[in-house]
Motif scaffolding. Sequence first.
Motif, PDB file in Angstrom:
ATOM      1  N   ARG A  72      42.763  40.739  34.450  1.00 23.01           N
ATOM      2  CA  ARG A  72      42.997  41.596  35.621  1.00 23.01           C
ATOM      3  C   ARG A  72      41.721  41.560  36.372  1.00 23.01           C
ATOM      4  O   ARG A  72      41.914  41.933  37.842  1.00 23.01           O
ATOM      5  N   PHE A  73      40.602  41.000  36.156  1.00 25.04           N
ATOM      6  CA  PHE A  73      39.390  40.957  36.965  1.00 25.04           C
ATOM      7  C   PHE A  73      39.822  40.038  38.108  1.00 25.04           C
ATOM      8  O   PHE A  73      39.184  40.114  39.125  1.00 25.04           O
ATOM      9  N   ALA A  74      40.713  38.861  37.711  1.00 24.96           N
ATOM     10  CA  ALA A  74      40.778  38.109  38.845  1.00 24.96           C
ATOM     11  C   ALA A  74      41.657  38.660  39.956  1.00 24.96           C
ATOM     12  O   ALA A  74      41.800  37.939  40.970  1.00 24.96           O
ATOM     13  N   PHE A  75      42.107  39.759  39.826  1.00 27.44           N
ATOM     14  CA  PHE A  75      43.180  40.333  40.791  1.00 27.44           C
ATOM     15  C   PHE A  75      42.277  41.277  41.792  1.00 27.44           C
ATOM     16  O   PHE A  75      42.973  41.879  42.629  1.00 27.44           O
ATOM     17  N   TRP A  76      41.134  41.240  41.552  1.00 28.26           N
ATOM     18  CA  TRP A  76      40.252  42.344  42.459  1.00 28.26           C
ATOM     19  C   TRP A  76      40.101  41.537  43.929  1.00 28.26           C
ATOM     20  O   TRP A  76      40.303  40.393  43.912  1.00 28.26           O
ATOM     21  N   PRO A  77      40.343  42.480  44.917  1.00 32.20           N
ATOM     22  CA  PRO A  77      40.079  41.994  46.165  1.00 32.20           C
ATOM     23  C   PRO A  77      39.251  40.718  46.613  1.00 32.20           C
ATOM     24  O   PRO A  77      39.500  39.938  47.598  1.00 32.20           O
ATOM     25  N   VAL A  78      38.201  40.770  45.884  1.00 33.85           N
ATOM     26  CA  VAL A  78      37.286  39.948  46.270  1.00 33.85           C
ATOM     27  C   VAL A  78      37.477  38.384  45.986  1.00 33.85           C
ATOM     28  O   VAL A  78      36.887  37.481  46.464  1.00 33.85           O
TER      29      VAL A  78
END
Length: 236
Positions: free
Chosen positions: A161-167
């Motif tokens: 899920r961290f891969a879907f952060w806006p950055v």
Amino acid sequence: MTTPTVQRENKLFFWAHSLLLAIVLIGFGRSFFLRPLFATSTLPPLLALHGAVLTAWFMLTVLQGWSALTRRRSWHARTAWLALPLVVGVVASGFWVNTALALQIASAQDPENMFIWGNYMSLLSFVVLVALAVVKRRELAAHRRLMLFASIAIIGPAFARFAFWPVFGKSGLILAPAFAGAGMLLSVAVAITYDIATLRKPQAATWIGLAGILVPLVAGTGVALSGVGFALLHQG
């Protein structure tokens, strides 16, 4: 193990389980726990149930770690029974979520196909590791390690899920499998390093845990890339 060593491990494993819970809370923060702040749609009831059961599992491991750390053995034993319904809930709801997603993808080349089959294999590994932990419940060093690796086996989606952060822009779907695999392998590497640093060599339970993480990753990737998994679910 000596009493100081046991207490040191109790403290370490309590904080290790707490860290895994934090990863779940943060990783699923935008899509589940704080969803009203980031999305207008609501989750389907069964998907919400899956999230609740999964969170409850990680909360239980922290509770059990705390009871071991504070030497509340009777409390630890009384609450251990909660693991059974949670294991059933994690596996049943996880299988449903995976299958529902698998039936939506259009081809074996879809990036989500690899993630799906990694999850299927990880659920199987989770059950095996929990079962071994129960068998080894009187061998505390092995029990602690097997329970930790059981949680690591199902932590992949939270890391993903961290891969879907806006950055990361629109690369989330492509990066998610790498985030999941890297997070799980890093967790394993830390566990092995701890054993070597404190006990001079990885314990047998640590090797079993390593296999419980690597085998699902390799098998899931193989089933996904070969197209066997896609054909199995979409035949007919």
